[in-house]
Design a protein around this motif. Structure first.
Motif, PDB file in Angstrom:
ATOM      1  N   SER A 317       0.829  -1.203   0.000  1.00 15.90           N
ATOM      2  CA  SER A 317       0.000   0.000   0.000  1.00 15.90           C
ATOM      3  C   SER A 317       0.867   1.258   0.000  1.00 15.90           C
ATOM      4  O   SER A 317       0.562   2.237  -0.692  1.00 15.90           O
ATOM      5  CB  SER A 317      -0.912   0.006   1.231  1.00 15.90           C
ATOM      6  OG  SER A 317      -1.795  -1.098   1.209  1.00 15.90           O
ATOM      7  N   GLU A 318       1.936   1.213   0.768  1.00 15.43           N
ATOM      8  CA  GLU A 318       2.851   2.358   0.785  1.00 15.43           C
ATOM      9  C   GLU A 318       3.468   2.591  -0.585  1.00 15.43           C
ATOM     10  O   GLU A 318       3.661   3.738  -1.002  1.00 15.43           O
ATOM     11  CB  GLU A 318       3.956   2.131   1.818  1.00 15.43           C
ATOM     12  CG  GLU A 318       3.499   2.251   3.255  1.00 15.43           C
ATOM     13  CD  GLU A 318       4.660   2.106   4.222  1.00 15.43           C
ATOM     14  OE1 GLU A 318       5.772   1.719   3.779  1.00 15.43           O
ATOM     15  OE2 GLU A 318       4.462   2.378   5.421  1.00 15.43           O
ATOM     16  N   TYR A 319       3.786   1.504  -1.261  1.00 16.90           N
ATOM     17  CA  TYR A 319       4.351   1.617  -2.603  1.00 16.90           C
ATOM     18  C   TYR A 319       3.418   2.410  -3.504  1.00 16.90           C
ATOM     19  O   TYR A 319       3.836   3.349  -4.192  1.00 16.90           O
ATOM     20  CB  TYR A 319       4.606   0.220  -3.172  1.00 16.90           C
ATOM     21  CG  TYR A 319       5.009   0.197  -4.634  1.00 16.90           C
ATOM     22  CD1 TYR A 319       6.332   0.370  -5.011  1.00 16.90           C
ATOM     23  CD2 TYR A 319       4.056  -0.007  -5.625  1.00 16.90           C
ATOM     24  CE1 TYR A 319       6.703   0.349  -6.358  1.00 16.90           C
ATOM     25  CE2 TYR A 319       4.406  -0.038  -6.969  1.00 16.90           C
ATOM     26  CZ  TYR A 319       5.735   0.144  -7.323  1.00 16.90           C
ATOM     27  OH  TYR A 319       6.087   0.132  -8.653  1.00 16.90           O
ATOM     28  N   LEU A 320       2.148   2.046  -3.516  1.00 15.35           N
ATOM     29  CA  LEU A 320       1.182   2.768  -4.338  1.00 15.35           C
ATOM     30  C   LEU A 320       1.043   4.216  -3.893  1.00 15.35           C
ATOM     31  O   LEU A 320       1.078   5.148  -4.705  1.00 15.35           O
ATOM     32  CB  LEU A 320      -0.182   2.084  -4.282  1.00 15.35           C
ATOM     33  CG  LEU A 320      -0.303   0.682  -4.881  1.00 15.35           C
ATOM     34  CD1 LEU A 320      -1.722   0.154  -4.681  1.00 15.35           C
ATOM     35  CD2 LEU A 320       0.054   0.683  -6.361  1.00 15.35           C
ATOM     36  N   MET A 321       0.887   4.403  -2.601  1.00 15.02           N
ATOM     37  CA  MET A 321       0.603   5.729  -2.056  1.00 15.02           C
ATOM     38  C   MET A 321       1.753   6.710  -2.268  1.00 15.02           C
ATOM     39  O   MET A 321       1.547   7.867  -2.633  1.00 15.02           O
ATOM     40  CB  MET A 321       0.287   5.606  -0.562  1.00 15.02           C
ATOM     41  CG  MET A 321      -0.039   6.920   0.125  1.00 15.02           C
ATOM     42  SD  MET A 321      -0.581   6.642   1.829  1.00 15.02           S
ATOM     43  CE  MET A 321       0.879   5.868   2.537  1.00 15.02           C
ATOM     44  N   LEU A 322       2.982   6.234  -2.044  1.00 17.85           N
ATOM     45  CA  LEU A 322       4.137   7.127  -2.097  1.00 17.85           C
ATOM     46  C   LEU A 322       4.710   7.259  -3.506  1.00 17.85           C
ATOM     47  O   LEU A 322       5.060   8.365  -3.937  1.00 17.85           O
ATOM     48  CB  LEU A 322       5.213   6.634  -1.125  1.00 17.85           C
ATOM     49  CG  LEU A 322       4.781   6.644   0.349  1.00 17.85           C
ATOM     50  CD1 LEU A 322       5.849   6.006   1.226  1.00 17.85           C
ATOM     51  CD2 LEU A 322       4.482   8.056   0.832  1.00 17.85           C
ATOM     52  N   ILE A 381      -5.520   7.832  -5.276  1.00 19.27           N
ATOM     53  CA  ILE A 381      -4.741   6.818  -4.556  1.00 19.27           C
ATOM     54  C   ILE A 381      -5.648   6.052  -3.591  1.00 19.27           C
ATOM     55  O   ILE A 381      -5.529   4.828  -3.426  1.00 19.27           O
ATOM     56  CB  ILE A 381      -3.550   7.472  -3.831  1.00 19.27           C
ATOM     57  CG1 ILE A 381      -2.554   8.014  -4.865  1.00 19.27           C
ATOM     58  CG2 ILE A 381      -2.863   6.473  -2.905  1.00 19.27           C
ATOM     59  CD1 ILE A 381      -1.452   8.876  -4.285  1.00 19.27           C
ATOM     60  N   GLY A 382      -6.581   6.762  -2.936  1.00 14.63           N
ATOM     61  CA  GLY A 382      -7.533   6.090  -2.050  1.00 14.63           C
ATOM     62  C   GLY A 382      -8.350   5.044  -2.791  1.00 14.63           C
ATOM     63  O   GLY A 382      -8.604   3.950  -2.281  1.00 14.63           O
ATOM     64  N   ASP A 383      -8.754   5.374  -4.014  1.00 13.36           N
ATOM     65  CA  ASP A 383      -9.504   4.433  -4.850  1.00 13.36           C
ATOM     66  C   ASP A 383      -8.671   3.185  -5.130  1.00 13.36           C
ATOM     67  O   ASP A 383      -9.151   2.046  -5.016  1.00 13.36           O
ATOM     68  CB  ASP A 383      -9.881   5.132  -6.165  1.00 13.36           C
ATOM     69  CG  ASP A 383     -10.750   4.275  -7.070  1.00 13.36           C
ATOM     70  OD1 ASP A 383     -10.259   3.210  -7.520  1.00 13.36           O
ATOM     71  OD2 ASP A 383     -11.893   4.673  -7.355  1.00 13.36           O
ATOM     72  N   LEU A 384      -7.393   3.379  -5.497  1.00 13.70           N
ATOM     73  CA  LEU A 384      -6.519   2.245  -5.802  1.00 13.70           C
ATOM     74  C   LEU A 384      -6.279   1.384  -4.561  1.00 13.70           C
ATOM     75  O   LEU A 384      -6.232   0.145  -4.652  1.00 13.70           O
ATOM     76  CB  LEU A 384      -5.187   2.744  -6.355  1.00 13.70           C
ATOM     77  CG  LEU A 384      -5.240   3.438  -7.717  1.00 13.70           C
ATOM     78  CD1 LEU A 384      -3.862   3.972  -8.094  1.00 13.70           C
ATOM     79  CD2 LEU A 384      -5.748   2.487  -8.798  1.00 13.70           C
ATOM     80  N   LEU A 385      -6.148   2.005  -3.406  1.00 13.25           N
ATOM     81  CA  LEU A 385      -5.923   1.244  -2.179  1.00 13.25           C
ATOM     82  C   LEU A 385      -7.150   0.402  -1.828  1.00 13.25           C
ATOM     83  O   LEU A 385      -7.019  -0.730  -1.327  1.00 13.25           O
ATOM     84  CB  LEU A 385      -5.578   2.194  -1.024  1.00 13.25           C
ATOM     85  CG  LEU A 385      -4.234   2.925  -1.138  1.00 13.25           C
ATOM     86  CD1 LEU A 385      -4.047   3.882   0.032  1.00 13.25           C
ATOM     87  CD2 LEU A 385      -3.077   1.940  -1.199  1.00 13.25           C
TER      88      LEU A 385
END
Length: 409
Positions: A317-322, A381-385
């Motif tokens: 999740s951090e990977y996607l978010m950051l 990003i919230g959608d992807l998470l």
């Protein structure tokens, strides 16, 4: 404080928080204190002790970035800063060409102190200009003038800093679209190597939040969005590539230390409120100057504010978010190989974003957000998470069913 780690020959960043300020700006919610100069010497002893006792945990790591943030590190005094950097070099393996950054306010630097710091090994400086409009600076109680900002830049260059960054804020009280344009042009005329352009956030508990609650009006979200997109385009024309939502740099001058946060590389923080991500754990120290000093020097109060072991799924999740905060973006096999998670649902949604002009796929096969997408990055990003979590749960269900198959309730 930090557990012993096996030698990894990895690169490591060090962050040192200096929580002292001449005065607090109305928008600031960082852990910083005004009027506490009398505690600087005891704080210095605490940080020196903390650096020394934590060094064993970093044995085998090579420090390639050191960052002094705040607060106002330049207000802390060149002598103390030089002593802290010397302690880092003594207790840790620091690369010869490590990036060593100092955050500074224009009112608390001069040529003599900057020469001393440059000689000690500081090689990057980030100056908080924020605005080139006197009324805007006064409106948020910045402790300097526009002229002092210009003088600080000139002094830094004369002292030998070849890597200079300026911080600017759009959306400040009294700011207009033309005044922001003037601020950006003023900053460009100073020829920095790096620019950080942040949208104003009204943080709960700040004096600015109280002012807004009483009816003070700021630029609308649409106006801020317009300023942001104009800034991205203007800085690109001037030779500053956007490498993160708020950060722009000439070639070779991206902040190596800040990149390690967005690329989830290890770092250790020192000082109240500072965070660490090291050895698979994330932790933060208490946001309390006196508690931090006593916790280090006397050990009679808890020093840790939080500590968590980060599982692989959360790292995904951090990977996607950051990474999606950066122009580098994300890539399918990087994601699959590191986190063993299915990228197909993520890519399907990214294609939807692409149709809206919010994302793009580079010729190298990496997905990244566009400047338009950066404006709504939290939602995207919230959608992807959410989609990532649905995939994780759907993969978990068959294993749970298999485990309990045939068992009676």
């Amino acid at each position: 404080m930090l557990g012993r780690q096996k030698p990894a020959n990895e690169k490591l960043g060090i962050y040192i928080h200096i929580p002292f300020c001449r005065s607090k700006c109305d928008y600031c919610d960082f852990y910083s204190l005004a009027g506490q100069e009398g505690r600087m010497d005891d704080y210095q002893r605490a940080v020196l002790a903390h650096l020394k006792e934590s060094a064993f945990a970093a044995k085998g790591y090579v420090v390639d970035t050191v960052y002094f943030g705040g607060g106002t590190p330049s207000f802390y005094g060149a002598k103390r800063l030089r002593e802290l950097l010397s302690a880092v070099k003594k207790n840790y393996r620091v690369e010869k060409d490590a990036e060593v950054t100092l955050e500074a306010n224009p009112d608390s630097v001069d040529l003599k102190s900057l020469k001393m710091l440059r000689k000690a090994g500081f090689n990057r400086i980030s100056i908080g200009l924020q605005s080139a409009c006197p009324a805007e600076l006064r409106a948020v109680r910045r402790p300097h003038t526009v002229e002092q900002g210009d003088e600080a830049v000139a002094a830094a260059r004369k002292a030998g800093f070849a890597n200079l960054s300026l911080d600017l804020i759009y959306g400040l009280p009294l700011q207009t679209v033309p005044s922001w344009w003037d601020t950006v042009e003023h900053a460009l005329a100073l020829e920095p190597d790096h620019l950080s352009c942040y949208g104003l956030k009204v943080e709960e508990g700040t004096p600015l939040a109280a002012r807004v609650a009483k009816g003070e009006r700021l630029l609308s979200d649409d106006s801020q969005a317009s300023l942001y997109l104009w800034t991205v385009n203007r800085l690109s024309q001037a030779g500053y590539g956007q490498y993160e939502i708020s950060n722009f740099a000439r070639a070779g001058h991206a902040s190596r230390h800040n990149l390690r946060y967005w690329l989830t590389q290890p770092y250790i923080g020192f000082g109240p409120g500072a965070h660490s991500d090291f050895g698979g754990r994330r932790c933060s120290w208490v946001r309390d100057l006196e508690g931090y000093i006593r916790g280090v020097l006397e050990g009679d109060v808890p020093l840790l504010d939080s500590q968590d072991l980060i599982p692989r799924e959360e790292r995904g999740s951090e990977y996607l978010m950051l990474r999606l905060r950066t122009a580098m973006g994300i890539e399918e096999w990087e994601y699959r190989g590191s986190y063993f998670m299915d990228f197909a649902p993520i890519e399907a949604r990214l294609r939807d974003f692409q149709a809206q002009g919010w994302a793009e796929k580079t010729p190298a096969g990496r997905w990244r957000l566009t400047p338009k997408g950066f404006l709504v990055s939290n939602q995207l990003i919230g959608d992807l998470l959410e989609r990532q979590e649905k995939v994780r749960l759907s993969n978990l269900l068959p294993r749970v069913q298999e485990k309990y198959q045939g068992r009676r309730p």
